[in-house]
Design a protein around this motif. Sequence first.
Motif, PDB file in Angstrom:
ATOM      1  N   ILE A  26       0.837  -1.201   0.000  1.00  0.00           N
ATOM      2  CA  ILE A  26       0.000   0.000   0.000  1.00  0.00           C
ATOM      3  C   ILE A  26       0.871   1.250   0.000  1.00  0.00           C
ATOM      4  O   ILE A  26       0.613   2.217  -0.728  1.00  0.00           O
ATOM      5  CB  ILE A  26      -0.960  -0.004   1.213  1.00  0.00           C
ATOM      6  CG1 ILE A  26      -1.927  -1.181   1.118  1.00  0.00           C
ATOM      7  CG2 ILE A  26      -1.726   1.308   1.306  1.00  0.00           C
ATOM      8  CD1 ILE A  26      -2.839  -1.348   2.320  1.00  0.00           C
ATOM      9  N   CYS A  27       1.928   1.238   0.802  1.00  0.00           N
ATOM     10  CA  CYS A  27       2.807   2.417   0.897  1.00  0.00           C
ATOM     11  C   CYS A  27       3.441   2.769  -0.440  1.00  0.00           C
ATOM     12  O   CYS A  27       3.642   3.951  -0.738  1.00  0.00           O
ATOM     13  CB  CYS A  27       3.898   2.176   1.927  1.00  0.00           C
ATOM     14  SG  CYS A  27       3.295   2.071   3.616  1.00  0.00           S
ATOM     15  N   SER A  29       2.266   2.788  -3.300  1.00  0.00           N
ATOM     16  CA  SER A  29       1.401   3.578  -4.171  1.00  0.00           C
ATOM     17  C   SER A  29       0.841   4.818  -3.462  1.00  0.00           C
ATOM     18  O   SER A  29       0.000   5.526  -4.004  1.00  0.00           O
ATOM     19  CB  SER A  29       0.255   2.711  -4.702  1.00  0.00           C
ATOM     20  OG  SER A  29      -0.497   2.201  -3.624  1.00  0.00           O
ATOM     21  N   CYS A  30       1.335   5.084  -2.255  1.00  0.00           N
ATOM     22  CA  CYS A  30       0.871   6.253  -1.488  1.00  0.00           C
ATOM     23  C   CYS A  30       1.691   7.483  -1.888  1.00  0.00           C
ATOM     24  O   CYS A  30       2.919   7.475  -1.757  1.00  0.00           O
ATOM     25  CB  CYS A  30       1.031   5.984   0.009  1.00  0.00           C
ATOM     26  SG  CYS A  30       0.724   7.428   1.048  1.00  0.00           S
ATOM     27  N   CYS A  70      -3.011   7.753   8.314  1.00  0.00           N
ATOM     28  CA  CYS A  70      -2.850   6.858   7.165  1.00  0.00           C
ATOM     29  C   CYS A  70      -4.235   6.507   6.623  1.00  0.00           C
ATOM     30  O   CYS A  70      -4.827   5.496   7.019  1.00  0.00           O
ATOM     31  CB  CYS A  70      -2.082   5.604   7.547  1.00  0.00           C
ATOM     32  SG  CYS A  70      -1.898   4.509   6.111  1.00  0.00           S
ATOM     33  N   HIS A  72      -4.989   5.392   3.904  1.00  0.00           N
ATOM     34  CA  HIS A  72      -4.982   4.252   2.981  1.00  0.00           C
ATOM     35  C   HIS A  72      -5.061   2.908   3.703  1.00  0.00           C
ATOM     36  O   HIS A  72      -5.073   1.861   3.047  1.00  0.00           O
ATOM     37  CB  HIS A  72      -3.725   4.304   2.113  1.00  0.00           C
ATOM     38  CG  HIS A  72      -3.608   5.590   1.334  1.00  0.00           C
ATOM     39  ND1 HIS A  72      -4.515   5.959   0.367  1.00  0.00           N
ATOM     40  CD2 HIS A  72      -2.711   6.602   1.421  1.00  0.00           C
ATOM     41  CE1 HIS A  72      -4.169   7.146  -0.124  1.00  0.00           C
ATOM     42  NE2 HIS A  72      -3.097   7.558   0.492  1.00  0.00           N
TER      43      HIS A  72
END
Length: 91
Positions: A26-27, A29-30, A70, A72
């Motif tokens: 996930i990170c 694409s953050c 966060c 996300h």
Amino acid sequence: MNIESKLGLDVFKIDEEPHIIINQEICRSCEEKFCLYVCPGKLYSINRETGDMDVECSGCLECGTCRIACVHGALDWNYARGGFGVQFRFG
Ligand code: SF4
Ligand code: SF4
């Protein structure tokens, strides 16, 4: 006494088991990377070799700010296990 001095008196009992787990997928694409800016202990950093997001759990104040920031949902956030983590000296 300023806030840095007060925080400097806190005691941390370090647990080998991290209480914050980061989903690196996930990170990656953050774009915002809020965690780098909101942590009062500045415990988040990008690993220069791997590009992964790192968090230094041993200095965590257990404030929960990163969990909220966060958006996300990359953080599996828990309080430190009983007997471990931060012990505040000024409330
Ligand atoms: S932990 Fe959350 S805010 Fe920080 S880089 Fe990963 S997805 Fe982004
Ligand atoms: S809970 Fe608070 S001190 Fe701990 S890593 Fe998250 S923002 Fe930083």
